[in-house]
Write a protein that holds these residues in place. Structure first.
Motif, PDB file in Angstrom:
ATOM      1  N   SER A 194      34.050  93.754  26.457  1.00  0.00           N
ATOM      2  CA  SER A 194      34.178  93.410  27.867  1.00  0.00           C
ATOM      3  C   SER A 194      34.087  94.643  28.754  1.00  0.00           C
ATOM      4  CB  SER A 194      35.509  92.687  28.113  1.00  0.00           C
ATOM      5  OG  SER A 194      35.571  91.487  27.372  1.00  0.00           O
ATOM      6  N   VAL A 195      34.591  95.776  28.272  1.00  0.00           N
ATOM      7  CA  VAL A 195      34.544  97.014  29.052  1.00  0.00           C
ATOM      8  C   VAL A 195      33.107  97.484  29.227  1.00  0.00           C
ATOM      9  CG1 VAL A 195      35.275  99.430  29.123  1.00  0.00           C
ATOM     10  CG2 VAL A 195      36.846  97.676  28.268  1.00  0.00           C
ATOM     11  N   PHE A 196      32.303  97.358  28.172  1.00  0.00           N
ATOM     12  CA  PHE A 196      30.947  97.890  28.194  1.00  0.00           C
ATOM     13  C   PHE A 196      29.879  96.806  28.407  1.00  0.00           C
ATOM     14  CE2 PHE A 196      33.448 100.958  25.807  1.00  0.00           C
ATOM     15  CZ  PHE A 196      33.041 102.152  26.372  1.00  0.00           C
ATOM     16  N   ALA A 197      30.300  95.595  28.788  1.00  0.00           N
ATOM     17  CA  ALA A 197      29.357  94.488  28.996  1.00  0.00           C
ATOM     18  C   ALA A 197      28.432  94.336  27.797  1.00  0.00           C
ATOM     19  CB  ALA A 197      28.551  94.710  30.276  1.00  0.00           C
ATOM     20  N   TRP A 198      28.996  94.468  26.607  1.00  0.00           N
ATOM     21  CA  TRP A 198      28.217  94.345  25.374  1.00  0.00           C
ATOM     22  C   TRP A 198      28.013  92.863  25.069  1.00  0.00           C
ATOM     23  CZ3 TRP A 198      25.714  97.953  22.650  1.00  0.00           C
ATOM     24  CH2 TRP A 198      25.279  97.622  21.363  1.00  0.00           C
ATOM     25  N   PRO A 199      26.788  92.434  24.769  1.00  0.00           N
ATOM     26  CA  PRO A 199      26.513  90.991  24.631  1.00  0.00           C
ATOM     27  C   PRO A 199      26.950  90.409  23.293  1.00  0.00           C
ATOM     28  CG  PRO A 199      24.502  92.243  24.247  1.00  0.00           C
ATOM     29  CD  PRO A 199      25.553  93.251  24.654  1.00  0.00           C
ATOM     30  N   GLY A 200      28.185  90.654  22.920  1.00  0.00           N
ATOM     31  CA  GLY A 200      28.704  90.140  21.667  1.00  0.00           C
ATOM     32  C   GLY A 200      29.638  88.970  21.881  1.00  0.00           C
ATOM     33  N   MET A 201      30.436  88.668  20.874  1.00  0.00           N
ATOM     34  CA  MET A 201      31.335  87.515  20.937  1.00  0.00           C
ATOM     35  C   MET A 201      32.501  87.761  21.885  1.00  0.00           C
ATOM     36  SD  MET A 201      31.327  86.315  16.952  1.00  0.00           S
ATOM     37  CE  MET A 201      32.455  84.958  17.248  1.00  0.00           C
ATOM     38  N   GLY A 202      32.884  89.018  22.049  1.00  0.00           N
ATOM     39  CA  GLY A 202      34.020  89.320  22.913  1.00  0.00           C
ATOM     40  C   GLY A 202      33.796  88.901  24.339  1.00  0.00           C
ATOM     41  N   THR A 203      32.638  89.278  24.899  1.00  0.00           N
ATOM     42  CA  THR A 203      32.350  88.899  26.278  1.00  0.00           C
ATOM     43  C   THR A 203      32.220  87.385  26.412  1.00  0.00           C
ATOM     44  OG1 THR A 203      30.010  89.337  25.799  1.00  0.00           O
ATOM     45  CG2 THR A 203      31.257  91.077  26.884  1.00  0.00           C
ATOM     46  N   ARG A 204      31.686  86.753  25.362  1.00  0.00           N
ATOM     47  CA  ARG A 204      31.541  85.283  25.419  1.00  0.00           C
ATOM     48  C   ARG A 204      32.903  84.604  25.359  1.00  0.00           C
ATOM     49  NH1 ARG A 204      30.858  81.223  27.000  1.00  0.00           N
ATOM     50  NH2 ARG A 204      29.288  79.622  26.586  1.00  0.00           N
ATOM     51  N   VAL A 205      33.836  85.148  24.605  1.00  0.00           N
ATOM     52  CA  VAL A 205      35.182  84.585  24.539  1.00  0.00           C
ATOM     53  C   VAL A 205      35.877  84.699  25.892  1.00  0.00           C
ATOM     54  CG1 VAL A 205      37.488  84.904  23.559  1.00  0.00           C
ATOM     55  CG2 VAL A 205      35.494  84.890  22.061  1.00  0.00           C
ATOM     56  N   VAL A 206      35.728  85.863  26.532  1.00  0.00           N
ATOM     57  CA  VAL A 206      36.347  86.054  27.851  1.00  0.00           C
ATOM     58  C   VAL A 206      35.790  85.041  28.844  1.00  0.00           C
ATOM     59  CG1 VAL A 206      36.585  87.642  29.789  1.00  0.00           C
ATOM     60  CG2 VAL A 206      36.859  88.484  27.456  1.00  0.00           C
ATOM     61  N   ASP A 207      34.465  84.889  28.857  1.00  0.00           N
ATOM     62  CA  ASP A 207      33.856  83.906  29.762  1.00  0.00           C
ATOM     63  C   ASP A 207      34.353  82.491  29.448  1.00  0.00           C
ATOM     64  OD1 ASP A 207      32.426  85.952  30.919  1.00  0.00           O
ATOM     65  OD2 ASP A 207      30.598  85.587  29.748  1.00  0.00           O
ATOM     66  N   ALA A 208      34.488  82.186  28.160  1.00  0.00           N
ATOM     67  CA  ALA A 208      34.935  80.844  27.767  1.00  0.00           C
ATOM     68  C   ALA A 208      36.379  80.598  28.187  1.00  0.00           C
ATOM     69  CB  ALA A 208      34.790  80.667  26.261  1.00  0.00           C
ATOM     70  N   ILE A 209      37.223  81.625  28.095  1.00  0.00           N
ATOM     71  CA  ILE A 209      38.621  81.469  28.517  1.00  0.00           C
ATOM     72  C   ILE A 209      38.691  81.190  30.012  1.00  0.00           C
ATOM     73  CG2 ILE A 209      40.805  82.699  28.801  1.00  0.00           C
ATOM     74  CD1 ILE A 209      40.238  84.098  26.158  1.00  0.00           C
ATOM     75  N   LEU A 210      37.908  81.931  30.786  1.00  0.00           N
ATOM     76  CA  LEU A 210      37.919  81.731  32.233  1.00  0.00           C
ATOM     77  C   LEU A 210      37.415  80.343  32.611  1.00  0.00           C
ATOM     78  CD1 LEU A 210      36.576  85.214  33.412  1.00  0.00           C
ATOM     79  CD2 LEU A 210      38.931  84.394  33.432  1.00  0.00           C
ATOM     80  N   ALA A 211      36.471  79.816  31.824  1.00  0.00           N
ATOM     81  CA  ALA A 211      35.912  78.492  32.109  1.00  0.00           C
ATOM     82  C   ALA A 211      36.626  77.382  31.353  1.00  0.00           C
ATOM     83  CB  ALA A 211      34.429  78.478  31.746  1.00  0.00           C
ATOM     84  N   ARG A 212      37.648  77.736  30.542  1.00  0.00           N
ATOM     85  CA  ARG A 212      38.382  76.762  29.720  1.00  0.00           C
ATOM     86  C   ARG A 212      37.423  75.989  28.809  1.00  0.00           C
ATOM     87  NH1 ARG A 212      39.703  76.756  34.903  1.00  0.00           N
ATOM     88  NH2 ARG A 212      41.766  77.515  35.532  1.00  0.00           N
ATOM     89  N   ASP A 213      36.506  76.726  28.211  1.00  0.00           N
ATOM     90  CA  ASP A 213      35.511  76.135  27.311  1.00  0.00           C
ATOM     91  C   ASP A 213      36.112  76.100  25.906  1.00  0.00           C
ATOM     92  OD1 ASP A 213      33.251  75.294  25.995  1.00  0.00           O
ATOM     93  OD2 ASP A 213      31.894  76.618  27.094  1.00  0.00           O
ATOM     94  N   TYR A 214      36.857  75.027  25.614  1.00  0.00           N
ATOM     95  CA  TYR A 214      37.620  74.950  24.364  1.00  0.00           C
ATOM     96  C   TYR A 214      36.774  75.166  23.106  1.00  0.00           C
ATOM     97  CZ  TYR A 214      41.457  72.889  27.133  1.00  0.00           C
ATOM     98  OH  TYR A 214      42.457  72.661  28.034  1.00  0.00           O
ATOM     99  N   PRO A 215      35.654  74.485  22.929  1.00  0.00           N
ATOM    100  CA  PRO A 215      34.916  74.649  21.667  1.00  0.00           C
ATOM    101  C   PRO A 215      34.450  76.079  21.409  1.00  0.00           C
ATOM    102  CG  PRO A 215      34.174  72.681  22.815  1.00  0.00           C
ATOM    103  CD  PRO A 215      35.043  73.435  23.764  1.00  0.00           C
ATOM    104  N   VAL A 216      34.025  76.781  22.450  1.00  0.00           N
ATOM    105  CA  VAL A 216      33.558  78.155  22.273  1.00  0.00           C
ATOM    106  C   VAL A 216      34.719  79.066  21.884  1.00  0.00           C
ATOM    107  CG1 VAL A 216      32.528  80.150  23.434  1.00  0.00           C
ATOM    108  CG2 VAL A 216      31.612  77.861  23.833  1.00  0.00           C
ATOM    109  N   ILE A 217      35.860  78.890  22.548  1.00  0.00           N
ATOM    110  CA  ILE A 217      37.032  79.709  22.206  1.00  0.00           C
ATOM    111  C   ILE A 217      37.436  79.452  20.756  1.00  0.00           C
ATOM    112  CG2 ILE A 217      39.413  80.266  22.782  1.00  0.00           C
ATOM    113  CD1 ILE A 217      38.862  79.169  25.592  1.00  0.00           C
ATOM    114  N   GLN A 218      37.545  78.179  20.394  1.00  0.00           N
ATOM    115  CA  GLN A 218      37.955  77.826  19.036  1.00  0.00           C
ATOM    116  C   GLN A 218      36.988  78.393  18.002  1.00  0.00           C
ATOM    117  OE1 GLN A 218      39.987  73.468  20.195  1.00  0.00           O
ATOM    118  NE2 GLN A 218      37.972  73.593  19.273  1.00  0.00           N
TER     119      GLN A 218
END
Length: 323
Positions: free
Chosen positions: A264-288
């Protein structure tokens, strides 16, 4: 039944050891499935309302909840989730309706790249550094080493990553601050992940190396006036690997967690940034799905370390070793 046949009907120590470790991984997987399902539902907010929009009517929100399967009871949702896992189906993203498996397949290589390079850096730096400090045996060197590694090792990865960006990207302008377009963009995120782990691992190696170097067989080897490289690589290093791997496996597995945060610090296109986006959007399946896969990877990494320990130290097969 003959005695030989009776002995052959029971698994040997290596098989029992492997079965115990596989059972542990299975228990971790089951725990992760339950915890990830419950954890995401503790996130404040309603995914259906967020997806339907601020101006959506109650009917629109109810319809969206039905489309997402959120109108079912929790036990039914959990049964659907587990049933999908057994079919290899992680569900669909609430936001994009893209299969979560496809999202993970796209993002995981970037996360794995950072984690793999960080592991290599940790091993390449911590083992020789800890061994060198122990071999020098000077109090001032040991105190300086302990202070420096304790200081750096205590800094969270995201703080260290921010400091590295300020120094090398903004102040000096020699390295990119974000992105994954070129090889130099790997340097700062890998450093942010690996430096704390290197410090902790080096302290473990130094402590174990000091213990090994004090043994009688090492004094005998010194008395034979062996070259230092041969003395430390052939006599000291193999004897400190078992204890180092025991604790080092936990550190290396934790690098996955550090990778997710640093992305998230380096805007790296991995799972970490996707998890953060999913948490903010409450995207349950992606977080799980992302948390489950990352947790299983950490468990498998620990399993591999345990198997290596079983090969290096046969006492670990019966639980009588240091492991």
């Amino acid at each position: 039944m003959s005695r030989a046949g009776a002995r052959g009907s029971f698994p040997g120590p290596r098989s029992r050891y492997l079965l115990r470790r596989l059972a542990g991984v299975a228990a971790v997987a089951a725990t992760l499935v339950v915890l990830t399902f419950l954890m995401v539902r503790l996130i404040p907010g309603d995914p259906a309302r967020a997806l339907a929009g601020a101006d959506a009517s109650s009917a629109d929100i109810a319809r969206t909840r039905g489309e997402l399967g959120l109108d079912k009871t929790l036990p039914t949702q959990f049964a659907d989730y587990v049933g999908g896992l057994f079919r290899g189906d992680l569900g669909l993203s609430f936001q994009t309706r893209e299969p979560v498996g496809d999202i993970i397949a796209t993002r995981l290589p970037f996360t794995a790249e950072l984690a793999f390079l960080a592991v290599l850096v940790v091993l390449a730096l911590s083992v020789p550094l800890g061994l060198a400090v122990a071999a020098r045996g000077r109090r001032r060197t040991d105190n300086t080493f302990t202070f420096a590694t304790g200081l750096v090792g205590a800094v969270p990865e995201y703080v260290l990553g921010t400091l590295l960006v300020l120094l090398f990207a903004i102040t000096l302008g020699v390295l990119p601050a974000a992105g994954a377009e070129a090889l130099p963009s790997l340097i700062l995120p890998v450093a942010a992940i690996a430096l704390p782990g290197t410090c902790v691992m080096a302290r473990i190696v130094r402590r174990e190396a000091a213990h090994v170097l004090a043994q009688d067989y090492m004094r005998t080897a010194r008395g034979r006036r062996l070259p230092p490289l041969r003395l430390y690589t052939r006599h000291a290093l193999p004897n400190l690997l078992t204890a180092t791997l025991t604790l080092g496996g936990l550190i290396l597995a934790s690098l996955l967690g550090g990778t997710v945060i640093v992305e998230s610090v380096f805007a790296w296109p991995g799972m970490g940034t996707r998890v953060v986006d999913a948490i903010l959007a409450r995207d349950y399946p992606v977080i799980q799905g992302c948390v489950l896969v990352l947790g299983l990877l950490a468990a498998v990494l620990n399993l591999l370390v345990d198997l290596v320990l079983g090969l290096l130290d046969p006492r670990a097969l019966t639980g009588k070793g240091g492991h």
